[in-house]
Scaffold this motif. Sequence first.
Motif, PDB file in Angstrom:
ATOM      1  N   HIS A 164      -2.518   0.277  -9.222  1.00 34.55           N
ATOM      2  CA  HIS A 164      -1.306  -0.439  -8.834  1.00 34.55           C
ATOM      3  C   HIS A 164      -1.073  -1.683  -9.686  1.00 34.55           C
ATOM      4  O   HIS A 164      -0.183  -2.480  -9.376  1.00 34.55           O
ATOM      5  CB  HIS A 164      -1.394  -0.832  -7.351  1.00 34.55           C
ATOM      6  N   ASP A 217      -6.799   4.539  -3.059  1.00 34.11           N
ATOM      7  CA  ASP A 217      -6.554   5.958  -2.818  1.00 34.11           C
ATOM      8  C   ASP A 217      -6.184   6.167  -1.354  1.00 34.11           C
ATOM      9  O   ASP A 217      -6.173   5.228  -0.557  1.00 34.11           O
ATOM     10  CB  ASP A 217      -7.758   6.821  -3.227  1.00 34.11           C
ATOM     11  N   MET A 218      -5.878   7.408  -0.992  1.00 35.28           N
ATOM     12  CA  MET A 218      -5.449   7.724   0.365  1.00 35.28           C
ATOM     13  C   MET A 218      -6.622   7.943   1.316  1.00 35.28           C
ATOM     14  O   MET A 218      -6.429   8.173   2.497  1.00 35.28           O
ATOM     15  CB  MET A 218      -4.565   8.981   0.351  1.00 35.28           C
ATOM     16  N   GLY A 219      -7.839   7.875   0.802  1.00 34.46           N
ATOM     17  CA  GLY A 219      -9.016   8.125   1.629  1.00 34.46           C
ATOM     18  C   GLY A 219      -9.662   6.871   2.170  1.00 34.46           C
ATOM     19  O   GLY A 219     -10.789   6.932   2.697  1.00 34.46           O
ATOM     20  N   MET A 263      -8.671   7.005  -8.021  1.00 34.23           N
ATOM     21  CA  MET A 263      -7.803   6.050  -7.350  1.00 34.23           C
ATOM     22  C   MET A 263      -6.578   5.744  -8.205  1.00 34.23           C
ATOM     23  O   MET A 263      -6.633   5.791  -9.441  1.00 34.23           O
ATOM     24  CB  MET A 263      -8.573   4.766  -7.031  1.00 34.23           C
ATOM     25  N   HIS A 316     -15.128   7.889  -4.058  1.00 31.95           N
ATOM     26  CA  HIS A 316     -13.780   7.406  -4.349  1.00 31.95           C
ATOM     27  C   HIS A 316     -13.664   7.156  -5.860  1.00 31.95           C
ATOM     28  O   HIS A 316     -13.788   6.024  -6.341  1.00 31.95           O
ATOM     29  CB  HIS A 316     -13.503   6.131  -3.558  1.00 31.95           C
TER      30      HIS A 316
END
Length: 293
Positions: free
Chosen positions: A34, A41-43, A31, A28
């Motif tokens: 925010h 991340d989407m994973g 990322m 990962h």
Amino acid sequence: MRFGFFSIVATSFMLASTVLQAKEYEEHNNMMDHGGGHLMDMGGGMVMGQNTDTLPGGCDKIAATKEITVRAGHQYAEKFPGRMFAFDTQEFQFEPCTKLTVNFINDDNVRHQWMMHGLPKYLYPKGMFHLEVTGPGKISGTLILPPGDKTYLVHCDIAQHMEKGMKAQLKVGKGAGDLPSIPGVTPYVIQDSYEVSPILDNPIQSQDASGATSSNTASQESSSWFSGVMVIGLAIGLLISPLLAKKFKGMSFSEGVSYVFELIGNILGFIYRLFSKVLQSVFSGKNKVLPEK
């Protein structure tokens, strides 16, 4: 020739298995930021509370730069009886104002976290530093430890994972004592018991059973008595119903009611007079003076 062929096939299979196993772990690295140290991340990877450059109050400079790798999974709990999940390391210690990078590796096919609580909230939102990976994978995050001697809780916040063993402590400086129920470090607050209790006759249960039997017997006897009285009453009713039918023939409803009340009054009066006579005969017999011999 045949042996050589099978050797080649077996070697190829082993190499393919190694490659597939290596591909199971997701890195990962890319990322989305925010803001406020929150990366995601989407994973299924997440970092919360990352701080790479802001010094906590009381730190004039970064005292040291350290990096650790922490693995999480079911296999690391095997050495702790009764536990289901664990980190591969249960205790960490660093000097105050250390810049610490944590590489967190999840070896299980479920979600795990490496969360550190008790950090200053003016710098770390909600007072925590949080790494999270869903399924086999690796994620990294950085924080700067506050000054002072303190012991911080590190755990997985997924439901029941901490209770099942995924818990550790991180000491800054000399620390401030040990936290309870750290696997392999401190005793559990609630000790697991693996003793088998012998099966014994419970006298209380026996008394309850006998009491229930007596109650059932009494209930059956009461029901039998009530049924007998009902049968007798029905029989008497059938016998006197023709007489009552003749008596009430031609009477109005009000006359019939008046007659019934009068009949009941007569019956009660008869019972009272009979009972009075019995009492008088009993007490008059006791008051008699026997003749002198």
